[in-house]
Scaffold this active site. Structure first.
Site, PDB file in Angstrom:
ATOM      1  N   CYS A  51       2.907   1.380  -7.801  1.00 14.94           N
ATOM      2  CA  CYS A  51       3.071  -0.185  -7.533  1.00 14.94           C
ATOM      3  C   CYS A  51       4.056  -0.701  -8.650  1.00 14.94           C
ATOM      4  CB  CYS A  51       1.881  -1.011  -7.482  1.00 14.94           C
ATOM      5  SG  CYS A  51       0.821  -0.388  -6.193  1.00 14.94           S
ATOM      6  N   CYS A  68      -1.690   1.948  -4.003  1.00 20.89           N
ATOM      7  CA  CYS A  68      -0.411   2.716  -4.588  1.00 20.89           C
ATOM      8  C   CYS A  68      -0.374   3.057  -5.842  1.00 20.89           C
ATOM      9  CB  CYS A  68       0.765   1.615  -4.017  1.00 20.89           C
ATOM     10  SG  CYS A  68       0.654   0.042  -4.390  1.00 20.89           S
ATOM     11  N   CYS A  84       0.884  -1.253  -0.094  1.00 21.60           N
ATOM     12  CA  CYS A  84      -0.083   0.086  -0.022  1.00 21.60           C
ATOM     13  C   CYS A  84       0.854   1.131   0.010  1.00 21.60           C
ATOM     14  CB  CYS A  84      -0.978  -0.118   1.113  1.00 21.60           C
ATOM     15  SG  CYS A  84      -0.193   0.063   2.937  1.00 21.60           S
TER      16      CYS A  84
END
Length: 224
Positions: free
Chosen positions: A172, A168, A94
């Protein structure tokens, strides 16, 4: 390595130097025959630098560095074929690695036991795990108070079989051949326990579902 992190490591107290030396020795014993002292020192010191710039508790830095270096070396060993025991590996990501991903990690480890492996990380790691998330998980009998926000690294992502992202976005990491899942969940940052509970319960539901899909033995999944 940031200039500040390098400065802090060069100006360690005697106790911190001894702690890092002891950590290096422990890691050397754990990874004997897999990685030599230079590799272990590199991972330990770079792990230390990951936390040094933003840390408000410098006395704990050697311990955090050792834990993170151990995780990274374990991941690297799996990637390089030195330590793949067949257990599925899940990585929860996250933004701050302080709430959602930490709760998911807590449920996964609690429910799966030793039959699977889980790690977590954040694109912009916070300073501490969200106290409301800690309290909400404690209500379910799971203690995540000893966890700490940390970034993800390439070897950790590459070692994962499943990467679960939670807010995210473009930050990510994407690696070919990985199974990716995006869990859309409210961010518990700044919320009290009352508002965190629904997020916690949805995370538990999704973790249980994921464990079932990974064919983790039912005996390890606990009870609702």
């Amino acid at each position: 390595m940031s200039d500040l992190a390098g400065y802090q490591r060069e100006n360690l107290s005697i106790d911190q130097q001894l702690a890092l030396h002891t950590a290096s020795s422990r890691l050397g014993e754990e990874f004997a025959g897999v990685y030599g002292p230079k590799t272990i020192e590199r991972f330990l010191h770079s792990s230390y630098d990951q936390f040094a710039a933003g840390s408000t508790v410098p006395n704990f830095l050697p311990l955090l560095a050792e834990r993170f270096a151990r995780q990274r070396l374990t991941a690297l060993a799996r990637v390089e074929g030195h330590g793949d025991d067949g257990r599925p590996v899940v990585l929860f990501l996250c933004v701050h690695n302080a709430g959602r991903s930490q709760m998911a990690l807590g449920f996964f480890e609690h429910l799966a036991g030793d039959s699977a492996i889980a790690w977590s990380g954040g694109s912009e790691p916070g300073v501490e795990v969200n106290p409301a998330a800690v309290a909400a998980m404690a209500e379910r009998g799971i203690d995540i108070s000893a966890e700490y926000p940390k970034p993800w690294t390439d070897e950790v992502v590459r070692a994962a079989d499943v990467v679960v992202t939670m807010g995210c976005g473009d930050a990510c990491p994407i690696f070919p051949g990985k199974r990716y899942e995006n869990w859309i969940l409210d961010d518990p940052d700044g919320q009290d326990v009352t508002h965190v509970r629904p997020v916690r319960d949805e995370i538990e539901r999704r973790v249980r579902q994921l464990l079932g899909e990974l064919a983790v033995p039912a005996a390890h999944l606990g009870r609702q």
